[in-house]
Design an enzyme around this catalytic site. Structure first.
Site, PDB file in Angstrom:
ATOM      1  N   HIS A 163       0.842  -1.191   0.000  1.00 34.36           N
ATOM      2  CA  HIS A 163       0.000   0.000   0.000  1.00 34.36           C
ATOM      3  C   HIS A 163       0.877   1.240   0.000  1.00 34.36           C
ATOM      4  O   HIS A 163       1.817   1.352   0.791  1.00 34.36           O
ATOM      5  CB  HIS A 163      -0.929   0.029   1.211  1.00 34.36           C
ATOM      6  CG  HIS A 163      -1.806   1.246   1.250  1.00 34.36           C
ATOM      7  ND1 HIS A 163      -2.758   1.494   0.290  1.00 34.36           N
ATOM      8  CD2 HIS A 163      -1.848   2.310   2.107  1.00 34.36           C
ATOM      9  CE1 HIS A 163      -3.361   2.641   0.549  1.00 34.36           C
ATOM     10  NE2 HIS A 163      -2.822   3.159   1.646  1.00 34.36           N
ATOM     11  N   SER A 164       0.570   2.206  -0.880  1.00 27.74           N
ATOM     12  CA  SER A 164       1.262   3.488  -0.960  1.00 27.74           C
ATOM     13  C   SER A 164       2.751   3.260  -1.203  1.00 27.74           C
ATOM     14  O   SER A 164       3.127   2.672  -2.220  1.00 27.74           O
ATOM     15  CB  SER A 164       0.988   4.300   0.312  1.00 27.74           C
ATOM     16  OG  SER A 164       1.313   5.653   0.137  1.00 27.74           O
ATOM     17  N   MET A 165       3.635   3.686  -0.299  1.00 31.54           N
ATOM     18  CA  MET A 165       5.059   3.415  -0.485  1.00 31.54           C
ATOM     19  C   MET A 165       5.309   1.930  -0.686  1.00 31.54           C
ATOM     20  O   MET A 165       6.181   1.526  -1.468  1.00 31.54           O
ATOM     21  CB  MET A 165       5.870   3.915   0.717  1.00 31.54           C
ATOM     22  CG  MET A 165       7.370   3.679   0.569  1.00 31.54           C
ATOM     23  SD  MET A 165       8.346   4.184   2.005  1.00 31.54           S
ATOM     24  CE  MET A 165       8.137   2.734   3.048  1.00 31.54           C
TER      25      MET A 165
END
Length: 254
Positions: A92-94
């Protein structure tokens, strides 16, 4: 290496004897425990492990890593140590960027992942000028809260002790993301499934769809209501999609 390093790889529930291992990669400032509910929900059907980056929770006394490529190299080493069963990556995300770079490394060594699930992150081939890691502490917390919406992910940062412990890792992670070069390498061979929030301020629909250019395999982009942490409010639906796709993966490598 005899198995993965327990500092890096945490398994909260026993996994099934056969099938796929789902390796979960946290967002900026996040930790392995973010994926405890994922492990609980999939226990018995999918072997779930969560990666713990240095500089947080039980690794808070270790130096943070401020490079996506350095994180990915370490994660790829740990994934290879998991053994011969198929592996899928969920970031998720990074964590989506770490997953992408990890997948590239695994494919280069003949250990291609079965699937990459990228959530809440624009494609590696897209870029925006950002300098969140240079913000003051209050502004950095305000930024996280603005991303959060009403999911409660940012609430812990209101505690001064938690803030003091969490902000160095959060800042280092943002530095890693914001200094990540635009990817121009060959596409992956594994399938990619992207999850994105309809109102996520850091990912447009076009930026999410651009992940399709990073694979020679099948591609899907699924949009959910919500902001950046839509994964917490739509966890059941997202895990259902992951589970459905991983049932198609052969239980042995070869």
């Amino acid at each position: 290496m005899n198995g993965p390093d327990p500092r890096w790889v945490q398994r909260y529930h026993p996994g099934p004897a056969a099938g796929v291992t789902l390796v979960c990669l946290p967002h900026a400032g996040g930790s392995a425990s973010f994926f405890y509910p994922v492990s609980a929900a999939l226990a018995g059907s999918i072997d779930v492990v969560a990666v713990q980056y240095p500089g947080r929770q039980d690794r808070h006394d270790e130096p943070q890593v401020s490079s996506i490529s350095t994180l990915a190299a370490a994660v790829a080493e740990q994934v290879a140590a998991l053994g011969p069963r198929p592996v899928a990556l969920f970031g998720h995300s990074m964590g989506a960027l770490v997953g992408y770079e990890t997948a590239l490394l695994l494919e280069r060594t003949g250990q291609a992942p079965a699937h990459l699930f990228a959530s809440g992150r624009r494609a590696p081939s897209t870029a925006r000028p950002e300098a969140v890691h240079r913000l003051g502490d209050d502004a950095l917390v305000a930024h996280v809260r603005e991303l959060d919406g009403d999911t409660g992910v940012a609430d812990a940062l209101e505690d001064p002790d938690v803030r003091a412990m969490a902000l160095p890792a959060l800042r280092a992670d943002y530095r890693a993301v914001e200094t990540y070069p635009v990817a121009s390498g060959p596409p992956l061979r594994c399938p990619i499934t992207v999850f994105t929030g309809r109102d996520d301020p850091v990912v447009t629909a076009a930026e999410a769809a651009a992940w399709g250019g990073h694979t020679l395999g099948t591609f899907a982009c699924l949009t959910f209501p919500g902001r950046h942490f839509f994964v917490t409010t739509h966890r059941d639906a997202i895990l259902s999609e992951i589970q459905r796709r991983l049932t198609l993966v052969p239980s042995t490598v070869g």
